[in-house]
Write an enzyme that holds these catalytic residues in place. Structure first.
Site, mmCIF file in Angstrom:
data_model
loop_
_atom_site.group_PDB
_atom_site.id
_atom_site.type_symbol
_atom_site.label_atom_id
_atom_site.label_comp_id
_atom_site.label_asym_id
_atom_site.label_seq_id
_atom_site.Cartn_x
_atom_site.Cartn_y
_atom_site.Cartn_z
ATOM 1 N N ARG A 148 38.385 36.539 31.040
ATOM 2 C CA ARG A 148 37.916 37.902 31.366
ATOM 3 C C ARG A 148 38.934 38.937 30.876
ATOM 4 O O ARG A 148 38.572 40.054 30.491
ATOM 5 C CB ARG A 148 37.645 38.050 32.862
ATOM 6 C CG ARG A 148 38.851 37.845 33.739
ATOM 7 C CD ARG A 148 38.552 38.120 35.200
ATOM 8 N NE ARG A 148 39.596 37.590 36.053
ATOM 9 C CZ ARG A 148 40.080 38.209 37.120
ATOM 10 N NH1 ARG A 148 39.591 39.371 37.477
ATOM 11 N NH2 ARG A 148 41.027 37.662 37.855
ATOM 12 N N GLU A 158 22.656 46.162 38.899
ATOM 13 C CA GLU A 158 22.722 45.417 37.641
ATOM 14 C C GLU A 158 21.407 45.466 36.870
ATOM 15 O O GLU A 158 21.403 45.504 35.637
ATOM 16 C CB GLU A 158 23.109 43.953 37.914
ATOM 17 C CG GLU A 158 24.486 43.765 38.536
ATOM 18 C CD GLU A 158 24.509 44.012 40.045
ATOM 19 O OE1 GLU A 158 23.427 44.187 40.651
ATOM 20 O OE2 GLU A 158 25.613 44.040 40.624
ATOM 21 N N PHE A 200 25.285 37.784 38.716
ATOM 22 C CA PHE A 200 24.409 38.953 38.677
ATOM 23 C C PHE A 200 23.916 39.228 37.249
ATOM 24 O O PHE A 200 22.756 39.584 37.050
ATOM 25 C CB PHE A 200 25.139 40.160 39.253
ATOM 26 C CG PHE A 200 25.876 39.822 40.525
ATOM 27 C CD1 PHE A 200 25.199 39.225 41.585
ATOM 28 C CD2 PHE A 200 27.242 40.016 40.633
ATOM 29 C CE1 PHE A 200 25.876 38.862 42.745
ATOM 30 C CE2 PHE A 200 27.921 39.658 41.796
ATOM 31 C CZ PHE A 200 27.240 39.074 42.853
ATOM 32 N N HIS A 249 33.590 35.746 35.662
ATOM 33 C CA HIS A 249 33.566 35.028 36.947
ATOM 34 C C HIS A 249 32.463 33.982 36.994
ATOM 35 O O HIS A 249 31.739 33.855 37.973
ATOM 36 C CB HIS A 249 33.423 36.013 38.117
ATOM 37 C CG HIS A 249 34.592 36.942 38.261
ATOM 38 N ND1 HIS A 249 34.910 37.878 37.307
ATOM 39 C CD2 HIS A 249 35.518 37.078 39.239
ATOM 40 C CE1 HIS A 249 35.975 38.552 37.691
ATOM 41 N NE2 HIS A 249 36.377 38.088 38.855
ATOM 42 N N ASP A 274 36.001 33.238 46.648
ATOM 43 C CA ASP A 274 34.765 33.945 47.027
ATOM 44 C C ASP A 274 33.650 32.975 47.422
ATOM 45 O O ASP A 274 32.722 33.340 48.144
ATOM 46 C CB ASP A 274 34.276 34.838 45.880
ATOM 47 C CG ASP A 274 34.958 36.200 45.894
ATOM 48 O OD1 ASP A 274 35.717 36.470 46.842
ATOM 49 O OD2 ASP A 274 34.729 36.985 44.956
ATOM 50 N N ARG A 334 37.251 33.667 35.558
ATOM 51 C CA ARG A 334 38.201 34.441 36.349
ATOM 52 C C ARG A 334 39.614 33.873 36.263
ATOM 53 O O ARG A 334 40.597 34.616 36.229
ATOM 54 C CB ARG A 334 37.761 34.453 37.811
ATOM 55 C CG ARG A 334 38.808 35.058 38.742
ATOM 56 C CD ARG A 334 38.312 35.165 40.180
ATOM 57 N NE ARG A 334 39.326 35.794 41.014
ATOM 58 C CZ ARG A 334 40.130 35.123 41.850
ATOM 59 N NH1 ARG A 334 40.027 33.814 41.982
ATOM 60 N NH2 ARG A 334 41.039 35.769 42.560
#
Lengths: 313, 279
Positions: A10, A58, A83, A109, A117, A167
């Site tokens: 990323r 999104e 998303f 991610h 998460d 990530r």
């Protein structure tokens, strides 16, 4: 490999966007309130007028990108893979894929290396979703060098492209003077004769490490990096499968619909070959440090090594 | 065009709608007929476009967010000269460039593929944003159904357009009051529509969407509005112009049979005659 440089793809994504901003004046970057996490903030700093934060919406971001593309812009939309590909699937299919618009999707991610998460944010299904869309190019870079090259190549080509980034920091493995990135061209990283390991993303480095361990035990593993899952480099897979007669696929993604399925699609039609798929076995992830999750779900070098060893014996 | 010319043209557009849907043996006449006056006004009066150069740079853009009313869109485009009116009969046929829902790669004049409800408005917002980014003065129009605004993405798009002060964007809601399952207020009421758009920082104009005087005034007002997008809430009659289709949810997505087609065309011929014959 203790002193290997590690960079999250990323980060590479954000840096590549900022570098491409100068060369491609039509490049605009859209984000959905995640500019810090997706690293598009790096682009925003350099080109504030060409960075559009759409807020946490999104689907609308995707449609806006479609509209921008019809007017000649080259939009890169950014969000977490969950998303960008999941929530957005139908918007990507109908507003970008069907009209074959020149929109690029930077999905960060992805996979279980999201870590703490947990399952709601660990997308192990995005490659499966995106590769079913006609005309969609799907790229899963393995490191910093490849991720940057992929971003530039995506911008240079006409049509929709899905780029998958992670990530967690991953080893830089492609920093070689002769490294060349070409969409749709797999890379033979290590030659072998007993088994072929086809990997993408974070499993490329761990497959190389696994091959090293296998070699110590007399098992010669060929390692192929498939950074472009669609269009798939069928030739490199068929050539290797013919040589070794056994194929293992390794991916940070569900074994349903991703790299493993793509490889099986080719092999079962053109050269039936025994295949072992390594990936997420129809399970959701969970919270935990990225490296601990990768180990738990058998996607690290040790996990790949032991599965391949069982498979070839 | 003066009002009478617009009325005559809209009547021709309506004939094209029922002819296309009859030939297709499927399609959406109700919402095409309700919006026929708006389609007509946009393509014959309001928009800076050139049928001979459908992709002309800096042309005004239109997105049919309620994509199922493609027959109305196609009929307006055909009557405007983008392609032969005769071709409307190929609607939905295998191999036709007139797909069931708008396809920008197939049909001259279509600026954006659409049909999955709630998505077209976002694309229109993107077009309006592109004009702002490039300092261009072309305008973007998008037509939504009043049932369509039940889709959450519509309000994501409205929030963005209002927050970004996109005064080059006009959102038109075809408020014909009916959706597939019945009256919009019985299914899941989107009312008050005007107050909702106002809350998202739109300049809102309520009109009778089958009255060209009011349509004309509304689009002029929209053009004069600075600093915020405009929403025109157009109260219309679903199935307008065809006696048995008017205000009947059953004609949302159904084609007339041969007998019904003859009746529909007779209705429209009569309206045409009352307006003073062919345009």
């Amino acid at each position: 490999m203790a002193d290997v440089v590690k960079i999250a793809t990323r980060e590479s994504y954000g840096n590549a966007l900022a570098e491409c901003g100068k060369d491609f004046p039509e490049l605009v970057v859209l984000d959905a309130d995640l500019a810090g996490a997706t690293k598009t903030g790096v682009f925003k700093k350099a080109f504030p007028d060409r960075h559009i934060d759409c807020g946490i919406a999104e689907c609308n971001m995707t449609g806006i990108a479609a509209g921008l593309a019809t007017c000649g812009k080259i939009p890169f939309i950014s969000s977490f893979a969950m998303f960008a590909a999941g929530r957005n699937f139908e918007q990507v299919r109908n507003s970008i894929g069907y009209p074959h618009l020149n929109v690029k999707i930077g999905a960060t991610h992805a996979g279980i290396t999201v870590g703490e998460d947990g399952a709601t944010h660990q997308c192990n299904e995005d490659v499966a979703l995106m590769r079913t869309i006609p005309g969609m190019t799907v790229i899963v870079p393995s490191d910093d060098v490849e991720a940057k090259a992929a971003v530039r190549a995506a911008i240079e080509m006409e049509g929709p492209v899905y780029c998958r980034f992670g990530r967690a920091a991953v080893p830089v493995i492609n920093d070689k003077p002769d490294y060349k990135f070409e969409i749709g061209k797999g890379v033979l990283l290590r030659e072998g004769t007993d088994v072929t390991i086809v990997a993408s993303g974070i499993t490329v480095a761990s497959s190389l490490e696994a091959a090293e361990k296998l070699a110590a035990e007399g098992i010669s593993a060929e390692v192929i990096n498939i950074h472009t899952i669609k269009p798939l480099d069928e030739e490199i897979i068929l050539t290797s499968a013919k040589k070794t007669g056994k194929v293992v696929t390794a991916e940070e993604h569900s074994v349903i619909g991703g790299l493993g399925s793509a490889v099986c699609d080719v092999l079962c039609e053109k050269m039936p070959t025994p295949v072992l798929k390594i990936g997420m076995y129809d399970k959701f992830g969970e919270s935990g440090p990225a490296n601990a999750l990768v180990a738990k779900y058998g996607l690290d070098a040790e996990g790949i090594y032991s599965k391949v060893k069982d498979f070839v014996k | 065009m003066n009002k009478l010319e617009l009325q005559k043209t809209a009547n021709e557009v309506r004939k094209g709608i029922v002819t296309a849907v009859h030939s297709a043996k499927a399609g959406h006449p109700g919402g095409s007929l309700s919006a026929a006056d708006i389609f007509t006004y946009l393509y014959f009066e309001e928009m800076n476009i050139d049928p001979k150069d459908p992709k002309k740079a800096d042309r005004d853009r239109f997105v049919l967010s309620k994509g199922h009313t493609a027959p109305g869109y196609y009929s307006a485009l055909a009557n405007r000269g983008y392609f032969p009116v005769e071709d409307l009969k190929t609607l939905r046929h295998l191999g036709s460039y007139l797909q069931g829902h708008p396809c920008m790669q197939e049909t001259p004049g279509v600026d954006m593929s659409s049909g999955s409800l709630g998505q077209g408005i976002s694309a229109a917002v993107g077009m309006a944003l592109a004009a702002k980014l490039d300092g261009k003065d072309y305008r973007t129009y998008t037509l939504l159904g009043d049932g369509e605004i039940q889709e959450g993405q519509v309000w994501e798009a409205a929030m963005f357009a209002g927050a970004r002060n996109l005064d080059n964007l006009v959102v038109i809601v075809d408020n014909n009051g009916l959706q597939i399952d019945g009256k919009i207020e019985d299914v899941c009421s989107p009312y008050p529509i005007d107050k909702k758009f106002e809350a998202f920082n739109f300049h809102v104009i309520n009109i009778d969407g089958n009255d060209f005087d009011q349509i004309d005034a509304a689009f002029k007002e929209a053009k004069a509005t600075k600093g915020m997008p405009t929403a025109i809430i157009a109260k219309t009659v679903k199935g307008k112009g065809v006696s048995f289709m008017e205000n009947n949810a059953g004609w949302h997505g159904k084609a007339p049979n041969d007998e019904e087609y003859a009746t529909a065309m007779a209705d429209l011929e009569k309206i045409g005659a009352e307006l003073g014959g062919a345009k």
